[in-house]
Write an enzyme that holds these catalytic residues in place. Sequence first.
Site, mmCIF file in Angstrom:
data_model
loop_
_atom_site.group_PDB
_atom_site.id
_atom_site.type_symbol
_atom_site.label_atom_id
_atom_site.label_comp_id
_atom_site.label_asym_id
_atom_site.label_seq_id
_atom_site.Cartn_x
_atom_site.Cartn_y
_atom_site.Cartn_z
ATOM 1 N N TYR A 50 0.851 -1.188 0.000
ATOM 2 C CA TYR A 50 0.000 0.000 0.000
ATOM 3 C C TYR A 50 0.885 1.235 0.000
ATOM 4 O O TYR A 50 2.055 1.173 0.398
ATOM 5 C CB TYR A 50 -0.942 0.025 1.217
ATOM 6 C CG TYR A 50 -0.229 0.061 2.553
ATOM 7 C CD1 TYR A 50 0.231 1.268 3.098
ATOM 8 C CD2 TYR A 50 0.001 -1.097 3.283
ATOM 9 C CE1 TYR A 50 0.897 1.309 4.314
ATOM 10 C CE2 TYR A 50 0.661 -1.065 4.510
ATOM 11 C CZ TYR A 50 1.111 0.139 5.018
ATOM 12 O OH TYR A 50 1.776 0.182 6.218
ATOM 13 N N TYR A 158 2.953 -10.008 14.232
ATOM 14 C CA TYR A 158 1.621 -9.553 13.820
ATOM 15 C C TYR A 158 0.996 -10.646 12.967
ATOM 16 O O TYR A 158 1.561 -11.041 11.935
ATOM 17 C CB TYR A 158 1.740 -8.248 13.021
ATOM 18 C CG TYR A 158 0.418 -7.579 12.707
ATOM 19 C CD1 TYR A 158 -0.730 -7.816 13.472
ATOM 20 C CD2 TYR A 158 0.295 -6.692 11.639
ATOM 21 C CE1 TYR A 158 -1.929 -7.185 13.188
ATOM 22 C CE2 TYR A 158 -0.914 -6.056 11.350
ATOM 23 C CZ TYR A 158 -2.017 -6.312 12.122
ATOM 24 O OH TYR A 158 -3.222 -5.694 11.841
ATOM 25 N N ASP A 250 -1.684 3.228 17.630
ATOM 26 C CA ASP A 250 -1.601 2.745 16.241
ATOM 27 C C ASP A 250 -1.671 3.896 15.229
ATOM 28 O O ASP A 250 -1.914 3.692 14.040
ATOM 29 C CB ASP A 250 -2.663 1.700 15.907
ATOM 30 C CG ASP A 250 -2.388 1.009 14.572
ATOM 31 O OD1 ASP A 250 -1.200 0.820 14.248
ATOM 32 O OD2 ASP A 250 -3.339 0.685 13.848
ATOM 33 N N ASN A 255 -4.360 1.534 6.690
ATOM 34 C CA ASN A 255 -5.355 0.646 6.081
ATOM 35 C C ASN A 255 -6.729 0.669 6.734
ATOM 36 O O ASN A 255 -7.443 -0.325 6.703
ATOM 37 C CB ASN A 255 -4.833 -0.806 6.040
ATOM 38 C CG ASN A 255 -3.577 -0.916 5.215
ATOM 39 O OD1 ASN A 255 -3.563 -0.512 4.064
ATOM 40 N ND2 ASN A 255 -2.510 -1.428 5.810
HETATM 41 C C1 0GY Z 1 -0.694 -1.827 12.228
HETATM 42 C C2 0GY Z 1 -1.553 -2.555 11.321
HETATM 43 C C3 0GY Z 1 -1.510 -2.646 9.966
HETATM 44 C C4 0GY Z 1 -0.409 -2.310 9.136
HETATM 45 C C5 0GY Z 1 0.865 -2.495 9.442
HETATM 46 O O1 0GY Z 1 3.103 -2.600 8.980
HETATM 47 C C6 0GY Z 1 2.005 -2.339 8.524
HETATM 48 O O2 0GY Z 1 1.805 -2.003 7.363
HETATM 49 O O3 0GY Z 1 1.194 -2.866 10.657
HETATM 50 C C7 0GY Z 1 -2.674 -3.210 9.296
HETATM 51 O O4 0GY Z 1 -2.900 -2.902 8.110
HETATM 52 O O5 0GY Z 1 -3.423 -3.990 9.933
HETATM 53 O O6 0GY Z 1 -0.276 -2.347 13.242
HETATM 54 O O7 0GY Z 1 -0.360 -0.683 11.982
#
Ligand code: 0GY
Length: 301
Positions: A50, A158, A250, A255
Amino acid sequence: MSDFKMDANWLSYDPAPSKPRFVPPPGAVDAHCHVFGPGNRFPYAPERKYTPCDAGKEELFALRDHLGFSRNVIVQATCHGADNRALVDALTASGGRARGVATVRPDVSDETLAMLDAAGVRGVRFNFVRRLVDPKPDSTYHRIIERIAPLGWHVVVYFEAADLEERWDFFTSLPTMVVVDHMGRPDVSKPVDGPEFSHFVELMERPNVWSKVTCPERLSRSGPPSYDDVVPFARHLVERFPDRVLWGTDWPHPNMTTHMPDDGGLVDMIPRIAPSEEARERLLVANPMRLYWFEEAQLSG
Ligand code: 0GY
């Protein structure tokens, strides 16, 4: 002007969040936030899934002050891949008030690791969310752990709840502290004491596993502003594992395509997930200090 155009379905962060009514304790840490770019200075990674809005360190530090927090833990987001320059720039500019979680590849040099450590990095992030990254073999992660464990760093993971079973052996084999993002992304329409979240709680029973009780805006089905359905999940973890939970905004909420949360409103949820002053002190100060500012935490007690 950035050379990068944010995705059409991308929502930008709230530029004027409310002032929270809840006043965090002195020294409170926002333990999950990001910096994005700005893209013209810190280009987004070619392999990204993204293209975000720019969200730089100045805006992050202004938010920290507005919300009444003292420190940040800045987590490398996938849009910057393993290029940690924006993160390092923010850590350096924070004057010791931010620590970081980086993304590295197994062939990262000793010099780079030493530089990241000196800048304030204390962990690496392994992201298993398929819409964000392409999967890698476990050997890649094990090689990274061999590199970072001697520095005393931990691993942030994650993943989505449905993937816990498949990843269980891997997660439970990790020799470092392991911090799980966003409570392992439970389906909050299921019961807190049902099999799915109980499995996550079972993972948390391991003394080296921590969880961020974050992202109501991402997990909720009932929606803003109160995100009622997420509260019991976060509260359960805070009550059961008071010494191994972290909280964060956060920001800038990557997204989020349906709504953008009010960061002040997120802070006002904290007393609902950590009802006692003692629980809040641990969640917001003692726990993140132990994990990210351990030298200072040891000195003070
Ligand atoms: C978050 C969650 C998201 C994205 C990322 O590293 C990232 O792109 O962590 C998500 O899209 O769920 O923790 O920021």
